[in-house]
Design an enzyme around this catalytic site. Structure first.
Site, PDB file in Angstrom:
ATOM      1  N   CYS A  14       3.631   1.588   9.504  1.00 13.77           N
ATOM      2  CA  CYS A  14       3.834   3.038   9.478  1.00 13.77           C
ATOM      3  C   CYS A  14       2.453   3.659   9.704  1.00 13.77           C
ATOM      4  O   CYS A  14       1.480   2.954   9.951  1.00 13.77           O
ATOM      5  CB  CYS A  14       4.425   3.469   8.146  1.00 13.77           C
ATOM      6  SG  CYS A  14       3.281   3.154   6.815  1.00 13.77           S
TER       7      CYS A  14
ATOM      8  N   VAL B 149      -6.956   0.567  -0.523  1.00 12.20           N
ATOM      9  CA  VAL B 149      -5.584   0.086  -0.676  1.00 12.20           C
ATOM     10  C   VAL B 149      -4.882  -0.090   0.665  1.00 12.20           C
ATOM     11  O   VAL B 149      -4.201  -1.080   0.911  1.00 12.20           O
ATOM     12  CB  VAL B 149      -4.780   1.040  -1.592  1.00 12.20           C
ATOM     13  CG1 VAL B 149      -3.321   0.602  -1.693  1.00 12.20           C
ATOM     14  CG2 VAL B 149      -5.408   1.082  -2.985  1.00 12.20           C
TER      15      VAL B 149
ATOM     16  N   ARG C 193       9.563  14.536   2.786  1.00 15.03           N
ATOM     17  CA  ARG C 193       9.903  13.201   2.270  1.00 15.03           C
ATOM     18  C   ARG C 193       9.522  13.079   0.809  1.00 15.03           C
ATOM     19  O   ARG C 193      10.152  12.346   0.062  1.00 15.03           O
ATOM     20  CB  ARG C 193       9.172  12.104   3.070  1.00 15.03           C
ATOM     21  CG  ARG C 193       9.667  11.920   4.478  1.00 15.03           C
ATOM     22  CD  ARG C 193       9.015  10.727   5.142  1.00 15.03           C
ATOM     23  NE  ARG C 193       9.248   9.498   4.385  1.00 15.03           N
ATOM     24  CZ  ARG C 193       8.879   8.285   4.822  1.00 15.03           C
ATOM     25  NH1 ARG C 193       8.254   8.157   5.976  1.00 15.03           N
ATOM     26  NH2 ARG C 193       9.117   7.204   4.100  1.00 15.03           N
TER      27      ARG C 193
ATOM     28  N   ASP D 297       4.842  -9.923   2.492  1.00  9.91           N
ATOM     29  CA  ASP D 297       4.627 -11.339   2.152  1.00  9.91           C
ATOM     30  C   ASP D 297       4.581 -11.589   0.645  1.00  9.91           C
ATOM     31  O   ASP D 297       5.086 -12.610   0.155  1.00  9.91           O
ATOM     32  CB  ASP D 297       3.353 -11.865   2.815  1.00  9.91           C
ATOM     33  CG  ASP D 297       2.128 -11.020   2.431  1.00  9.91           C
ATOM     34  OD1 ASP D 297       2.238  -9.782   2.463  1.00  9.91           O
ATOM     35  OD2 ASP D 297       1.098 -11.597   2.076  1.00  9.91           O
ATOM     36  N   LEU D 298       4.042 -10.631  -0.111  1.00  9.06           N
ATOM     37  CA  LEU D 298       3.946 -10.833  -1.571  1.00  9.06           C
ATOM     38  C   LEU D 298       5.327 -10.756  -2.221  1.00  9.06           C
ATOM     39  O   LEU D 298       5.633 -11.488  -3.177  1.00  9.06           O
ATOM     40  CB  LEU D 298       2.996  -9.797  -2.183  1.00  9.06           C
ATOM     41  CG  LEU D 298       1.550  -9.850  -1.668  1.00  9.06           C
ATOM     42  CD1 LEU D 298       0.722  -8.731  -2.282  1.00  9.06           C
ATOM     43  CD2 LEU D 298       0.919 -11.211  -1.917  1.00  9.06           C
TER      44      LEU D 298
ATOM     45  N   ARG E  46       1.570  -2.825   6.394  1.00  4.62           N
ATOM     46  CA  ARG E  46       2.423  -2.875   5.205  1.00  4.62           C
ATOM     47  C   ARG E  46       3.392  -4.065   5.205  1.00  4.62           C
ATOM     48  O   ARG E  46       4.599  -3.922   5.304  1.00  4.62           O
ATOM     49  CB  ARG E  46       3.137  -1.547   5.034  1.00  4.62           C
ATOM     50  CG  ARG E  46       2.112  -0.409   4.957  1.00  4.62           C
ATOM     51  CD  ARG E  46       2.705   0.904   4.663  1.00  4.62           C
ATOM     52  NE  ARG E  46       3.111   1.006   3.253  1.00  4.62           N
ATOM     53  CZ  ARG E  46       3.714   2.090   2.777  1.00  4.62           C
ATOM     54  NH1 ARG E  46       3.995   3.091   3.579  1.00  4.62           N
ATOM     55  NH2 ARG E  46       4.069   2.129   1.512  1.00  4.62           N
ATOM     56  N   PRO E  47       2.872  -5.278   5.190  1.00  8.52           N
ATOM     57  CA  PRO E  47       3.708  -6.493   5.140  1.00  8.52           C
ATOM     58  C   PRO E  47       4.463  -6.599   3.815  1.00  8.52           C
ATOM     59  O   PRO E  47       4.262  -5.791   2.901  1.00  8.52           O
ATOM     60  CB  PRO E  47       2.682  -7.615   5.273  1.00  8.52           C
ATOM     61  CG  PRO E  47       1.412  -7.045   4.784  1.00  8.52           C
ATOM     62  CD  PRO E  47       1.432  -5.597   5.136  1.00  8.52           C
TER      63      PRO E  47
ATOM     64  N   LYS F  16       9.243  10.675  -7.014  1.00  9.79           N
ATOM     65  CA  LYS F  16       9.821   9.946  -5.870  1.00  9.79           C
ATOM     66  C   LYS F  16       9.632   8.432  -6.074  1.00  9.79           C
ATOM     67  O   LYS F  16      10.556   7.658  -5.882  1.00  9.79           O
ATOM     68  CB  LYS F  16       9.117  10.361  -4.589  1.00  9.79           C
ATOM     69  CG  LYS F  16       9.411   9.477  -3.379  1.00  9.79           C
ATOM     70  CD  LYS F  16       8.752   9.978  -2.117  1.00  9.79           C
ATOM     71  CE  LYS F  16       7.313   9.535  -2.021  1.00  9.79           C
ATOM     72  NZ  LYS F  16       7.137   8.123  -1.545  1.00  9.79           N
TER      73      LYS F  16
ATOM     74  N   ARG G 122      10.092   2.339   4.261  1.00  6.35           N
ATOM     75  CA  ARG G 122       9.684   0.998   3.806  1.00  6.35           C
ATOM     76  C   ARG G 122      10.276   0.682   2.444  1.00  6.35           C
ATOM     77  O   ARG G 122      10.675  -0.450   2.170  1.00  6.35           O
ATOM     78  CB  ARG G 122       8.174   0.985   3.740  1.00  6.35           C
ATOM     79  CG  ARG G 122       7.598  -0.208   3.029  1.00  6.35           C
ATOM     80  CD  ARG G 122       6.101  -0.063   2.871  1.00  6.35           C
ATOM     81  NE  ARG G 122       5.559  -1.061   1.988  1.00  6.35           N
ATOM     82  CZ  ARG G 122       5.317  -2.317   2.332  1.00  6.35           C
ATOM     83  NH1 ARG G 122       5.598  -2.700   3.556  1.00  6.35           N
ATOM     84  NH2 ARG G 122       4.832  -3.167   1.472  1.00  6.35           N
TER      85      ARG G 122
HETATM   86  C1  EPZ Z   1       3.905   2.167  -3.131  1.00  5.38           C
HETATM   87  O1  EPZ Z   1       4.040   1.660  -1.825  1.00  5.38           O
HETATM   88  C2  EPZ Z   1       4.136   3.664  -3.012  1.00  5.38           C
HETATM   89  N1  EPZ Z   1       5.489   3.917  -2.505  1.00  5.38           N
HETATM   90  C3  EPZ Z   1       3.100   4.264  -2.065  1.00  5.38           C
HETATM   91  O2  EPZ Z   1       3.315   5.673  -2.051  1.00  5.38           O
HETATM   92  C4  EPZ Z   1       1.709   3.981  -2.631  1.00  5.38           C
HETATM   93  O3  EPZ Z   1       0.735   4.467  -1.723  1.00  5.38           O
HETATM   94  C5  EPZ Z   1       1.529   2.471  -2.818  1.00  5.38           C
HETATM   95  O4  EPZ Z   1       2.579   1.947  -3.653  1.00  5.38           O
HETATM   96  C6  EPZ Z   1       0.201   2.135  -3.481  1.00  5.38           C
HETATM   97  O5  EPZ Z   1       0.103   2.792  -4.703  1.00  5.38           O
HETATM   98  C7  EPZ Z   1       6.522   3.820  -3.355  1.00  5.38           C
HETATM   99  O6  EPZ Z   1       6.366   3.536  -4.526  1.00  5.38           O
HETATM  100  C8  EPZ Z   1       7.872   4.097  -2.778  1.00  5.38           C
HETATM  101  P1  EPZ Z   1       1.931  -1.685  -2.133  1.00  5.38           P
HETATM  102  P2  EPZ Z   1       4.096   0.051  -1.581  1.00  5.38           P
HETATM  103  O7  EPZ Z   1       2.930  -2.768  -1.957  1.00  5.38           O
HETATM  104  O8  EPZ Z   1       4.854  -0.582  -2.664  1.00  5.38           O
HETATM  105  C9  EPZ Z   1      -0.363  -4.541   0.843  1.00  5.38           C
HETATM  106  C10 EPZ Z   1       3.557   7.779  -1.088  1.00  5.38           C
HETATM  107  O9  EPZ Z   1       2.786   8.488  -0.432  1.00  5.38           O
HETATM  108  N2  EPZ Z   1       0.797  -5.434   0.682  1.00  5.38           N
HETATM  109  O10 EPZ Z   1       1.271  -1.508  -3.460  1.00  5.38           O
HETATM  110  O11 EPZ Z   1       4.522  -0.153  -0.179  1.00  5.38           O
HETATM  111  C11 EPZ Z   1       0.016  -3.302   1.658  1.00  5.38           C
HETATM  112  O12 EPZ Z   1      -0.069  -3.578   3.039  1.00  5.38           O
HETATM  113  C12 EPZ Z   1       3.644   6.299  -0.799  1.00  5.38           C
HETATM  114  O13 EPZ Z   1       4.293   8.182  -2.033  1.00  5.38           O
HETATM  115  C13 EPZ Z   1       0.736  -6.710   1.243  1.00  5.38           C
HETATM  116  O14 EPZ Z   1      -0.252  -7.077   1.863  1.00  5.38           O
HETATM  117  O15 EPZ Z   1       2.551  -0.296  -1.714  1.00  5.38           O
HETATM  118  C14 EPZ Z   1      -0.992  -2.284   1.208  1.00  5.38           C
HETATM  119  O16 EPZ Z   1      -2.190  -2.448   1.953  1.00  5.38           O
HETATM  120  C15 EPZ Z   1       2.754   5.892   0.364  1.00  5.38           C
HETATM  121  N3  EPZ Z   1       1.807  -7.538   1.105  1.00  5.38           N
HETATM  122  C16 EPZ Z   1      -1.248  -2.669  -0.258  1.00  5.38           C
HETATM  123  O17 EPZ Z   1      -0.755  -4.010  -0.418  1.00  5.38           O
HETATM  124  C17 EPZ Z   1       2.931  -7.154   0.412  1.00  5.38           C
HETATM  125  O18 EPZ Z   1       3.879  -7.974   0.301  1.00  5.38           O
HETATM  126  C18 EPZ Z   1      -0.533  -1.756  -1.245  1.00  5.38           C
HETATM  127  O19 EPZ Z   1       0.832  -1.866  -0.978  1.00  5.38           O
HETATM  128  C19 EPZ Z   1       2.968  -5.851  -0.139  1.00  5.38           C
HETATM  129  C20 EPZ Z   1       1.896  -5.012  -0.001  1.00  5.38           C
END
Ligand code: EPZ
Length: 419
Positions: free
Chosen positions: A117, A328, A398, A125-126, A122-123, A22, A93
């Site tokens: 969610c 995380v 999902r 900003d990055l 889950r902002p 996925k 998201r």
């Molecule tokens: C990906 O989500 C995965 N989803 C998630 O899988 C997975 O849990 C996550 O990466 C971590 O490995 C997909 O790939 C579709 P992140 P993503 O950006 O990209 C913070 C599942 O169950 N953050 O690495 O949304 C954020 O809030 C799903 O399959 C910022 O602060 O994850 C979080 O605390 C759930 N600012 C942390 O980083 C930003 O701009 C990790 O988020 C982006 C993220």
């Protein structure tokens, strides 16, 4: 929504084949927008999130055709809209991954801010900070992100946190910029290497995907291509835990064991027997009560946050005290309350959960609140005595294709019922 009726306490035995990933499919489907011609993507899993992403692409004017059960032909030449619909972004998201490609193709993107969610705020900003370092202007108004670029340029992008989505979004935009971009502190998840392989096939020059530093020399004109997505390492990990928690013996086929080394290592620590039958065949068996372990979720290659809930179910039955720390996401313990309804003894202290193992879990009516929490409740139901009803199965749908039929083939008693 459907529910699962599970009659537990049966050891699982047999062979399970994992399906397409996925978390590789979602970014790669958006990357097809960057091509000057159609792409054909194979091994796309049949999941609600994939259907949502395909609907998002179609809502932008892109032509989406199903070629066979798990292959799609996507024609981006008809892309006409830079505005993504709120009702679709709200559902998932990962839809925010269209922003990079939209800026590249149309010079702008107007996308609703993905809300929070069940697992946290889950902002994005990055993502936005990375875009701005490549010449993108960003403004926010009434819950929307407006991003536009008069002239894109290469640059140095440093990610404060190795965000998977931010790395993917920035990598896709950089792949269409003729100059050099360096992404530092990039996420190293295998799905990013898979996305990079597809982007390279399209014509981008990408070095270092899968490491924390990615160097990209893009091309304004990227070519549509044909690609087969990697298999799902989290689905594989989930079935490994299913074998262990039911005291069974299962061969999990289709994922390189190296990609879930942290999970297999922790399973061995609990006393499970892990045998590598080949580079993508893993045999898991558990002959005694699990031993307690300490787990700290980390970005790849650390223990994956997406396996935290499933592993907690196993540790509820360990002969001692385990500690799980979720670094995380800030709120990924929603499954704790539901597991307690099944007799688990868990104490959440901030980002850590202390799990006091119990002799047995007892079936109950429980509700999935997110994808992996739902999987954890199914695993707990498979191990519990008596019957468990897991409500909110659409959360599980999902990210797991036909989980009940795969479990039935392994000997589980699990039925899907209308809620
Ligand atoms: C990906 O989500 C995965 N989803 C998630 O899988 C997975 O849990 C996550 O990466 C971590 O490995 C997909 O790939 C579709 P992140 P993503 O950006 O990209 C913070 C599942 O169950 N953050 O690495 O949304 C954020 O809030 C799903 O399959 C910022 O602060 O994850 C979080 O605390 C759930 N600012 C942390 O980083 C930003 O701009 C990790 O988020 C982006 C993220």
């Amino acid at each position: 929504m459907d529910k699962f009726l599970i009659k537990g306490h049966k050891p699982l035995r047999g062979l399970v084949e994992v399906g397409g990933s996925k978390n590789a499919a979602l970014p790669i489907l958006t990357a097809t927008l960057l091509g000057d011609s159609p792409s054909i993507i194979h091994n796309v899993p049949d999941l609600l999130d994939v259907q949502t992403m395909l609907s998002v692409l179609a809502s932008l004017g892109v032509k989406v055709d199903k070629v066979d059960a798990r292959s799609y032909r996507i024609d981006p030449t008809l892309l006409s809209k830079a505005e993504a619909p709120y009702e679709l972004i709200r559902k998932m998201r990962a839809s925010f991954l269209v922003v990079g490609p939209l800026i590249s193709c149309l010079g702008r993107a107007q996308v609703p801010l993905p809300g929070g969610c069940a697992i946290g705020s889950r902002p994005v900003d990055l993502h936005l900070k990375g875009f701005s370092q490549l010449g993108v202007k960003v403004s926010m108004h009434s819950g929307y992100v407006e991003a536009w670029a008069e002239s894109l340029h290469g640059g140095q992008v440093y990610l404060d946190f190795p965000s998977v989505g931010a790395t993917e979004n920035i990598l896709m935009l950089a792949s269409s910029i003729e100059e050099e971009t360096v992404i530092t502190n990039a996420a190293r998840e295998p799905e990013i290497a898979d996305l990079s392989r597809f982007l390279s096939l399209m014509g981008a020059d990408i070095q270092g995907a899968g490491t924390d530093t990615i160097v990209v020399r893009g091309k304004k004109k990227l070519l549509g291509n044909e690609y087969t997505i990697m298999n799902d390492r989290i689905e594989a990990g989930t079935f490994c835990v299913a074998a262990a928690i039911t005291g069974g013996e299962v061969e999990i086929r289709g994922v390189d064991s190296f990609l879930i080394l942290s999970v297999l290592n922790k399973l061995e620590e609990t006393g499970a027997r892990v045998t590598k039958l080949g580079n993508d065949r893993i045999l898991i068996s558990m002959l005694e009560q699990p031993r307690p372990v300490t787990i700290k979720t980390m970005p790849y290659p650390g223990f994956p946050t997406d396996m935290q809930a499933q592993f907690m179910s196993l540790l509820c039955l360990a002969d001692g005290v385990s500690v799980i720390t979720e670094t995380v996401f800030e709120n990924r313990f929603a499954h704790v309350g539901e597991l307690e309804r099944m007799g688990a003894q868990i104490q959440v202290e901030g980002r850590s959960a202390v799990v006091l193992g119990v002799e047995k879990l007892t079936g109950a009516e429980v509700r999935a609140t997110d994808l992996r929490a739902g999987a954890a409740l199914v695993l707990a139901g498979l191990a519990a005595e008596m019957e468990t009803l897991v409500y909110g199965v659409s959360h599980i749908d999902r990210g797991y294709e036909g989980i009940e039929s795969k479990l039935k083939k392994l000997g589980a008693s699990i039925e899907r019922l209308a809620e």
